[in-house]
Design an enzyme around this catalytic site. Sequence first.
Site, PDB file in Angstrom:
ATOM      1  N   ASP A  73       0.830  -1.207   0.000  1.00 32.89           N
ATOM      2  CA  ASP A  73       0.000   0.000   0.000  1.00 32.89           C
ATOM      3  C   ASP A  73       0.869   1.263   0.000  1.00 32.89           C
ATOM      4  O   ASP A  73       1.940   1.270   0.602  1.00 32.89           O
ATOM      5  CB  ASP A  73      -0.903  -0.025   1.246  1.00 32.89           C
TER       6      ASP A  73
ATOM      7  N   GLY B 169       0.186   5.108  -4.655  1.00 34.73           N
ATOM      8  CA  GLY B 169      -0.441   6.341  -5.146  1.00 34.73           C
ATOM      9  C   GLY B 169       0.075   7.556  -4.398  1.00 34.73           C
ATOM     10  O   GLY B 169       0.417   8.579  -4.996  1.00 34.73           O
TER      11      GLY B 169
ATOM     12  N   TRP C 255       2.908   7.820  -2.805  1.00 33.93           N
ATOM     13  CA  TRP C 255       4.322   8.010  -3.168  1.00 33.93           C
ATOM     14  C   TRP C 255       4.428   8.827  -4.456  1.00 33.93           C
ATOM     15  O   TRP C 255       5.231   9.752  -4.553  1.00 33.93           O
ATOM     16  CB  TRP C 255       4.962   6.628  -3.345  1.00 33.93           C
TER      17      TRP C 255
ATOM     18  N   HIS D 115       3.008   2.614  -8.845  1.00 29.37           N
ATOM     19  CA  HIS D 115       2.950   1.157  -9.010  1.00 29.37           C
ATOM     20  C   HIS D 115       4.230   0.663  -9.671  1.00 29.37           C
ATOM     21  O   HIS D 115       4.816  -0.335  -9.240  1.00 29.37           O
ATOM     22  CB  HIS D 115       1.739   0.751  -9.856  1.00 29.37           C
TER      23      HIS D 115
ATOM     24  N   LEU E 293      11.076 -20.830  -2.104  1.00 29.70           N
ATOM     25  CA  LEU E 293      10.084 -19.859  -1.620  1.00 29.70           C
ATOM     26  C   LEU E 293       8.872 -19.931  -2.543  1.00 29.70           C
ATOM     27  O   LEU E 293       9.039 -19.969  -3.763  1.00 29.70           O
ATOM     28  CB  LEU E 293      10.676 -18.439  -1.668  1.00 29.70           C
TER      29      LEU E 293
HETATM   30  C1  FPP Z   1      -5.481  -3.052  -0.529  1.00 34.29           C
HETATM   31  O1  FPP Z   1      -5.837  -1.788  -0.403  1.00 34.29           O
HETATM   32  C2  FPP Z   1      -4.265  -3.056  -1.302  1.00 34.29           C
HETATM   33  C3  FPP Z   1      -4.127  -3.799  -2.398  1.00 34.29           C
HETATM   34  C4  FPP Z   1      -5.190  -4.670  -2.914  1.00 34.29           C
HETATM   35  C5  FPP Z   1      -2.862  -3.745  -3.096  1.00 34.29           C
HETATM   36  C6  FPP Z   1      -3.021  -3.160  -4.418  1.00 34.29           C
HETATM   37  C7  FPP Z   1      -1.668  -3.060  -4.975  1.00 34.29           C
HETATM   38  C8  FPP Z   1      -1.427  -2.516  -6.110  1.00 34.29           C
HETATM   39  C9  FPP Z   1      -2.522  -1.951  -6.904  1.00 34.29           C
HETATM   40  C10 FPP Z   1      -0.032  -2.384  -6.627  1.00 34.29           C
HETATM   41  C11 FPP Z   1       0.563  -3.639  -7.014  1.00 34.29           C
HETATM   42  C12 FPP Z   1       1.985  -3.403  -7.057  1.00 34.29           C
HETATM   43  C13 FPP Z   1       2.897  -4.270  -7.533  1.00 34.29           C
HETATM   44  C14 FPP Z   1       4.304  -3.918  -7.401  1.00 34.29           C
HETATM   45  C15 FPP Z   1       2.522  -5.563  -8.153  1.00 34.29           C
HETATM   46  P1  FPP Z   1      -7.033  -1.161  -1.229  1.00 34.29           P
HETATM   47  O2  FPP Z   1      -6.540   0.144  -1.726  1.00 34.29           O
HETATM   48  O3  FPP Z   1      -7.540  -2.139  -2.223  1.00 34.29           O
HETATM   49  O4  FPP Z   1      -8.086  -1.055  -0.064  1.00 34.29           O
HETATM   50  P2  FPP Z   1      -8.521   0.217   0.783  1.00 34.29           P
HETATM   51  O5  FPP Z   1      -9.465   0.958  -0.115  1.00 34.29           O
HETATM   52  O6  FPP Z   1      -9.160  -0.366   2.001  1.00 34.29           O
HETATM   53  O7  FPP Z   1      -7.279   1.003   1.098  1.00 34.29           O
END
Ligand code: FPP
Length: 256
Positions: A37, A40, A42, A54, A149
């Site tokens: 998380d 955005g 950053w 991202h 892993l």
């Molecule tokens: C949950 O928060 C966070 C995620 C589902 C992670 C999403 C990650 C990315 C979009 C970036 C992926 C990056 C890489 C390097 C592969 P949310 O924002 O969905 O939930 P919230 O609204 O509760 O904060």
Amino acid sequence: MPETPPPPPDQDPGKVAEIPVELDRSRIPTHVACVMDGNGRWANQRGLPRTEGHAAGEIALVDAVDGALALGVKWLTMYAFSTENWRRPADEVRYLMGFNESLLMRRRDELNEKGVRIRFSGRRDWRVPRRVLKQMDESAELTKKNRRLTLTMAFNYGGRAEIIDAVKAMVAEGVAEKNVTEKALRKHLYHPDMPDPDLVVRTSGEHRISNYLLWEMAYSELVFPEVLWPDFRREHLYEAVLEFQRRERRYGGLET
Ligand code: FPP
């Protein structure tokens, strides 16, 4: 424009962090799950589009994998796209689909060489473009024999969806009411062989679960470092493991 932010760590002349001496190598969590998380925010801090955040998160992901390998963590699960993330602006969703696809193409050979098994957790038959599924399948196939892993990308993943899908599978099999047990439900999760996460790390200072691994997280230790995901490096993983080692897990029982 925001004030000039610090250079991203990947441009620092710095070196790879050592595992802290105080970290107990005999008490490494078997499974660490991360919520990546803060991408955005950053990007916003730098006056960049969210998508650049991202993109910068890829280096963090690779460094987290290297840190996990150095520690001997056996399972690492990353939240890459949730079932709710379809609600984001169409441009960002499109970017994230392409980004995850290209990330696999860029990284799977090096991950394979490092002994990483790549797997995916989530709904594959719902909205994910076919070409992304193709890269997912090829990456899983290429790395399926690796055991150093297991890197699970939670992609089009939702904790509630996973439980619903497990219940549906049980109903479809005609499982009798008396056989509806925790053990039986677990067998119908996306990866029944995956141990529950010992440690869950959500970056960026947000203290939320956001529909991640709801069943599996019942007794996980949760750590919330302030660092934004693109700035996350293995030293932050080591810090989180140290915090994990300071905690005392009781699983509902009493101190032994
Ligand atoms: C949950 O928060 C966070 C995620 C589902 C992670 C999403 C990650 C990315 C979009 C970036 C992926 C990056 C890489 C390097 C592969 P949310 O924002 O969905 O939930 P919230 O609204 O509760 O904060």
